[in-house]
Design a protein around this motif. Structure first.
Motif, PDB file in Angstrom:
ATOM      1  N   THR A 136       2.366  -3.929  -7.485  1.00 61.72           N
ATOM      2  CA  THR A 136       1.472  -2.918  -6.938  1.00 61.72           C
ATOM      3  C   THR A 136       2.255  -1.616  -6.817  1.00 61.72           C
ATOM      4  N   SER A 143      -0.370   1.172   0.127  1.00 66.35           N
ATOM      5  CA  SER A 143      -0.645   2.550   0.532  1.00 66.35           C
ATOM      6  C   SER A 143       0.005   2.862   1.876  1.00 66.35           C
ATOM      7  N   SER A 155      -1.348  -6.059  -1.529  1.00 64.52           N
ATOM      8  CA  SER A 155      -2.662  -5.434  -1.570  1.00 64.52           C
ATOM      9  C   SER A 155      -2.530  -3.920  -1.686  1.00 64.52           C
ATOM     10  N   ILE A 156      -3.592  -3.273  -2.159  1.00 66.21           N
ATOM     11  CA  ILE A 156      -3.610  -1.816  -2.247  1.00 66.21           C
ATOM     12  C   ILE A 156      -3.436  -1.209  -0.857  1.00 66.21           C
ATOM     13  N   CYS A 171      -2.993   4.686  -5.803  1.00 62.29           N
ATOM     14  CA  CYS A 171      -2.353   3.371  -5.858  1.00 62.29           C
ATOM     15  C   CYS A 171      -3.049   2.539  -6.927  1.00 62.29           C
ATOM     16  N   GLY A 172      -2.365   1.538  -7.432  1.00 61.24           N
ATOM     17  CA  GLY A 172      -2.957   0.659  -8.427  1.00 61.24           C
ATOM     18  C   GLY A 172      -2.202  -0.645  -8.513  1.00 61.24           C
ATOM     19  N   GLN A 173      -2.780  -1.603  -9.205  1.00 56.69           N
ATOM     20  CA  GLN A 173      -2.163  -2.911  -9.384  1.00 56.69           C
ATOM     21  C   GLN A 173      -2.043  -3.225 -10.867  1.00 56.69           C
ATOM     22  N   ALA A 216      -5.695   7.392  -2.833  1.00 59.94           N
ATOM     23  CA  ALA A 216      -5.059   6.982  -1.586  1.00 59.94           C
ATOM     24  C   ALA A 216      -4.798   8.215  -0.730  1.00 59.94           C
ATOM     25  N   CYS A 219       2.205   2.831  -6.042  1.00 61.80           N
ATOM     26  CA  CYS A 219       1.571   4.022  -5.473  1.00 61.80           C
ATOM     27  C   CYS A 219       2.404   5.235  -5.864  1.00 61.80           C
ATOM     28  N   SER A 259      -6.846   3.584  -7.643  1.00 64.34           N
ATOM     29  CA  SER A 259      -7.685   4.012  -6.535  1.00 64.34           C
ATOM     30  C   SER A 259      -7.034   5.216  -5.862  1.00 64.34           C
TER      31      SER A 259
END
Length: 223
Positions: free
Chosen positions: A175, A206, A201-202, A168-170, A157, A177, A155
């Motif tokens: 996780t 972030s 979490s993202i 950022c990503g998982q 950021a 960034c 995603s």
């Protein structure tokens, strides 16, 4: 009944029909504890995943960077954003090897520019998480980006006040960034270090990236 001369390997349950032997590291009653999380394997998995899946050029001609007056330099201080260093010897050994692998991945990118220095650190984030930071200083001609891949959803950021781009990503259970400018590339990875921790979490990662970036990235000389 156990046969004469039978020895059960340490740490493994007895085969059917054999009694438990004292001192071999398994409980009676058929309930076995979950093995501790191997943090060396964590780093090998996540950094290899970044190199193979993510830190590549998504169309070199699209991501050619323009030189800007503002330049940045990354450092790896003893503490960052209120986080202290994680000094576990196993973590440091595995982390150092994977930083080298990631550096090789970046410098193999076509027309990437020049890499001047690498900085890195592991920081403790509470009792159940660690944060790995890897930074590259140089003159980069292309934008370093993360891309979607198997089990990895990226995603966009906010890069924060220093500008550039960020994603950022998982990649379960971690996780990550990263941010990129013409003079710096920074990557953080939030790692659960116990079964009590859930995946970050993202949004939280972030926010943490921006805090760490503010602590490790400093203004350089203008061009």
């Amino acid at each position: 009944m156990a046969q004469p001369g039978y020895t059960n390997p340490p740490g493994s349950p007895p085969p059917p029909g054999y009694p438990a032997q004292p001192g071999y590291g398994y409980p009676t009653g058929g309930i076995y504890p979950e093995p501790p999380r191997n943090r060396a394997r964590t780093w090998i998995g996540i950094i290899a995943g970044i190199v193979v899946i993510g830190v590549i050029i998504a169309g070199v001609s699209v991501y050619i960077l323009k030189r800007s007056a503002q330049q940045w330099t990354l450092t790896a201080p003893g503490s960052a954003a209120g986080l202290s260093r994680d000094t576990g010897s196993l973590d440091q050994s595995a982390f150092a090897g994977e930083v080298s692998t990631l550096r090789s991945g970046v410098t193999s990118l076509p027309h990437y520019g020049s890499l001047k220095s690498t900085v890195s650190a592991l920081y403790t984030l509470g009792p159940n998480q660690s944060v790995g930071f890897i930074g590259f200083n140089g003159t980069f001609n292309v934008q370093i980006v993360l891309k979607n891949g198997p089990h990895l959803k990226i995603s966009k950021a906010s890069p924060g006040p220093h500008g550039g781009t960020a994603e950022c990503g998982q990649l379960s259970p971690d996780t990550l960034c990263q941010w990129s400018t013409p003079t710096t590339v920074g990557i953080i990875v939030v790692i659960p270090t116990s079964a009590a921790a859930s995946q970050e979490s993202i949004a939280a990662a972030s926010s943490l990236m921006l805090r760490i970036r503010g602590a490790v990235e400093h203004s350089g000389h203008g061009s």
